[in-house]
Design a protein around this motif. Structure first.
Motif, PDB file in Angstrom:
ATOM      1  N   PRO A  81       6.947   7.452  -3.609  1.00 50.92           N
ATOM      2  CA  PRO A  81       7.099   8.903  -3.738  1.00 50.92           C
ATOM      3  C   PRO A  81       6.315   9.490  -4.896  1.00 50.92           C
ATOM      4  O   PRO A  81       6.176  10.715  -4.994  1.00 50.92           O
ATOM      5  N   ASP A  82       5.772   8.632  -5.799  1.00 53.65           N
ATOM      6  CA  ASP A  82       5.263   9.150  -7.074  1.00 53.65           C
ATOM      7  C   ASP A  82       3.897   8.611  -7.494  1.00 53.65           C
ATOM      8  O   ASP A  82       3.525   8.766  -8.652  1.00 53.65           O
ATOM      9  N   SER A  83       3.141   7.999  -6.592  1.00 55.91           N
ATOM     10  CA  SER A  83       1.790   7.594  -6.975  1.00 55.91           C
ATOM     11  C   SER A  83       0.968   8.828  -7.310  1.00 55.91           C
ATOM     12  O   SER A  83       1.169   9.902  -6.733  1.00 55.91           O
ATOM     13  N   PHE A  84       0.000   8.665  -8.228  1.00 50.28           N
ATOM     14  CA  PHE A  84      -0.652   9.845  -8.801  1.00 50.28           C
ATOM     15  C   PHE A  84      -1.441  10.642  -7.781  1.00 50.28           C
ATOM     16  O   PHE A  84      -1.621  11.850  -7.933  1.00 50.28           O
ATOM     17  N   SER A  85      -1.954   9.987  -6.720  1.00 52.02           N
ATOM     18  CA  SER A  85      -2.828  10.685  -5.794  1.00 52.02           C
ATOM     19  C   SER A  85      -2.205  10.914  -4.428  1.00 52.02           C
ATOM     20  O   SER A  85      -2.351  11.988  -3.845  1.00 52.02           O
ATOM     21  N   ASP A  86      -1.499   9.913  -3.905  1.00 51.44           N
ATOM     22  CA  ASP A  86      -1.006  10.018  -2.530  1.00 51.44           C
ATOM     23  C   ASP A  86       0.493   9.757  -2.411  1.00 51.44           C
ATOM     24  O   ASP A  86       0.983   9.407  -1.345  1.00 51.44           O
ATOM     25  N   GLY A  87       1.221   9.914  -3.504  1.00 47.43           N
ATOM     26  CA  GLY A  87       2.665   9.683  -3.474  1.00 47.43           C
ATOM     27  C   GLY A  87       3.371  10.578  -2.481  1.00 47.43           C
ATOM     28  O   GLY A  87       3.110  11.783  -2.416  1.00 47.43           O
ATOM     29  N   GLY A  88       4.240   9.984  -1.670  1.00 55.03           N
ATOM     30  CA  GLY A  88       5.028  10.743  -0.719  1.00 55.03           C
ATOM     31  C   GLY A  88       4.353  11.013   0.612  1.00 55.03           C
ATOM     32  O   GLY A  88       4.994  11.523   1.535  1.00 55.03           O
ATOM     33  N   LYS A  89       3.090  10.677   0.770  1.00 57.79           N
ATOM     34  CA  LYS A  89       2.370  10.985   2.008  1.00 57.79           C
ATOM     35  C   LYS A  89       2.686   9.998   3.129  1.00 57.79           C
ATOM     36  O   LYS A  89       2.420  10.283   4.294  1.00 57.79           O
ATOM     37  N   HIS A  90       3.203   8.815   2.755  1.00 57.35           N
ATOM     38  CA  HIS A  90       3.395   7.769   3.768  1.00 57.35           C
ATOM     39  C   HIS A  90       4.832   7.282   3.780  1.00 57.35           C
ATOM     40  O   HIS A  90       5.098   6.093   3.942  1.00 57.35           O
ATOM     41  N   ASP A  91       5.785   8.210   3.619  1.00 58.82           N
ATOM     42  CA  ASP A  91       7.193   7.836   3.586  1.00 58.82           C
ATOM     43  C   ASP A  91       7.681   7.326   4.938  1.00 58.82           C
ATOM     44  O   ASP A  91       8.506   6.412   5.013  1.00 58.82           O
ATOM     45  N   GLU A  92       7.208   7.912   6.010  1.00 60.63           N
ATOM     46  CA  GLU A  92       7.616   7.494   7.343  1.00 60.63           C
ATOM     47  C   GLU A  92       6.823   6.271   7.774  1.00 60.63           C
ATOM     48  O   GLU A  92       5.616   6.188   7.545  1.00 60.63           O
ATOM     49  N   LEU A  93       7.506   5.320   8.412  1.00 63.18           N
ATOM     50  CA  LEU A  93       6.861   4.067   8.814  1.00 63.18           C
ATOM     51  C   LEU A  93       5.657   4.318   9.713  1.00 63.18           C
ATOM     52  O   LEU A  93       4.579   3.741   9.509  1.00 63.18           O
ATOM     53  N   SER A  94       5.829   5.177  10.700  1.00 58.81           N
ATOM     54  CA  SER A  94       4.726   5.437  11.632  1.00 58.81           C
ATOM     55  C   SER A  94       3.551   6.099  10.929  1.00 58.81           C
ATOM     56  O   SER A  94       2.383   5.802  11.229  1.00 58.81           O
ATOM     57  N   ALA A  95       3.832   6.988   9.960  1.00 64.45           N
ATOM     58  CA  ALA A  95       2.757   7.649   9.219  1.00 64.45           C
ATOM     59  C   ALA A  95       1.979   6.637   8.380  1.00 64.45           C
ATOM     60  O   ALA A  95       0.740   6.703   8.298  1.00 64.45           O
ATOM     61  N   ALA A  96       2.699   5.713   7.758  1.00 67.58           N
ATOM     62  CA  ALA A  96       2.040   4.692   6.948  1.00 67.58           C
ATOM     63  C   ALA A  96       1.183   3.783   7.809  1.00 67.58           C
ATOM     64  O   ALA A  96       0.030   3.477   7.469  1.00 67.58           O
ATOM     65  N   ARG A  97       1.737   3.331   8.939  1.00 68.26           N
ATOM     66  CA  ARG A  97       0.968   2.470   9.844  1.00 68.26           C
ATOM     67  C   ARG A  97      -0.273   3.194  10.361  1.00 68.26           C
ATOM     68  O   ARG A  97      -1.379   2.638  10.364  1.00 68.26           O
ATOM     69  N   ASP A  98      -0.109   4.426  10.786  1.00 63.51           N
ATOM     70  CA  ASP A  98      -1.248   5.165  11.341  1.00 63.51           C
ATOM     71  C   ASP A  98      -2.317   5.422  10.283  1.00 63.51           C
ATOM     72  O   ASP A  98      -3.518   5.391  10.577  1.00 63.51           O
ATOM     73  N   ALA A  99      -1.883   5.692   9.042  1.00 62.20           N
ATOM     74  CA  ALA A  99      -2.858   5.893   7.961  1.00 62.20           C
ATOM     75  C   ALA A  99      -3.657   4.617   7.718  1.00 62.20           C
ATOM     76  O   ALA A  99      -4.884   4.667   7.510  1.00 62.20           O
ATOM     77  N   ALA A 100      -2.985   3.469   7.757  1.00 65.85           N
ATOM     78  CA  ALA A 100      -3.690   2.197   7.573  1.00 65.85           C
ATOM     79  C   ALA A 100      -4.670   1.950   8.711  1.00 65.85           C
ATOM     80  O   ALA A 100      -5.815   1.526   8.482  1.00 65.85           O
TER      81      ALA A 100
END
Length: 331
Positions: A81-100
């Protein structure tokens, strides 16, 4: 003790006696000799000590299926939730997988997944929380793709769960100094590792960083950690080193390391460079917003590749891949 920085060049017309750098297309005929008690000097590569010459020229082994004679892109996926550049952008599992998966499509050859922010001032995350953030994403990505996955963690329990979920490399920003159980775990699992240098922990590292000689101090730390890992069973050819730009370093420290990156080839391991969107790029490049720092990040990354860096850890995969293709084509 002397340290040897190859003055790296490129091109098909190589003088007699030129030495290939780490099995790549880059080469050198001279080295800069660095010493703590004497000014730098340039000498012919033929005067190198034999052990250093062999380490500088030896072809690097494949790491997690990646050819280390070519520059590779590591895509950053922070599930925090708190990384300096992309914190909180990949909280949902599907969003994280799709981003990868998008990063893979854009040109990333390995994905680095982290569940604990290591930005300056960040507070340590509990192990179970870090596992909850990372392991399901790793498993989902592994089900969808054969891309190599790196787990960005300082903790053995987190790494163990990540490896079971499908990760193939352990990337420790503490250089295997935070958790004594992590290095033996990596050795037992037989997986490649990345050893990074950091002065202090994320919460305090930027308060007052200081060094006797930042380039040589970082070199000594990485060299010693590689030796220790090798002594407990991690194969030296499966160790990646990272000078830790921005981790307990001032702007002057960062720039000194970037100017002298090729000295780290003397350790005999592939080099990872992580500069993407970092604060000094915003300061020098006049880009206060992290998302606007892709041009500066790419410029510094290509300068590193010109010194033989094998891995670029980046947020902006498509832009970096495009730049790298053009850089290679023109050279």
């Amino acid at each position: 003790m002397s340290y040897y920085r190859p003055l790296v060049r490129h091109g098909d017309a190589r003088p007699e006696g030129a030495i290939h750098l780490a099995g790549s297309a880059l080469w050198f005929t001279e080295v800069e000799v660095l010493d703590r008690s004497a000014p730098p000097r340039i000498v012919p590569a033929g005067l190198l000590p034999e052990e250093i010459r062999l380490r500088l020229m030896s072809r690097r082994a494949t790491i997690a299926g990646l050819d280390m004679t070519q520059p590779q892109i590591m895509g950053i996926l922070n599930v925090t939730p708190d990384s300096f550049s992309d914190g909180g952008k990949h909280d949902e599992l599907s969003a994280a997988r799709d981003a990868a998966l998008q990063m893979v499509a854009d040109g990333a050859s390995i994905i680095d997944i982290g569940g604990e922010s290591t930005r300056p001032g960040a507070i340590e995350v509990e192990e179970m929380e870090e596992i909850t953030r990372t392991a399901p994403v790793i498993a989902a990505l592994r089900d969808a793709s054969a891309v190599p996955i790196s787990i960005d963690t300082r903790k053995a329990t987190v790494a163990m769960e990540a490896l079971e979920a499908g990760a193939s490399l352990v990337n420790d920003v503490s250089g295997f100094t935070f958790d004594a159980a992590l290095a033996p775990l990596a050795a037992q699992a037989g997986v490649p590792v990345c050893v990074m240098h950091a002065q202090g922990d994320p919460q305090t590292m930027q308060k007052d960083p200081h060094y006797d000689n930042v380039v040589l101090d970082v070199y000594d730390f990485l060299s010693a950690q590689v030796d220790q890992l090798e002594a407990i069973g991690v194969l030296r050819e499966q160790i990646v080193i990272d000078p830790g730009i921005g981790f307990g370093k001032s702007e002057a420290h960062n720039l000194a390391l970037l100017r002298n990156l090729s000295v780290f080839h003397g350790i005999g391991c592939p080099i990872l460079l992580g500069v993407s969107r970092k604060g000094f790029i915003g300061t020098i490049g006049k880009a206060p917003q992290a998302e606007a720092r892709a041009p500066g990040s790419i410029a510094v990354g290509l300068a590193g590749v010109a010194q033989g860096v094998q891995l670029l850890r980046v947020h902006d995969v498509a832009e970096t891949a495009q730049a790298l293709r053009l850089w290679q084509a023109t050279r």
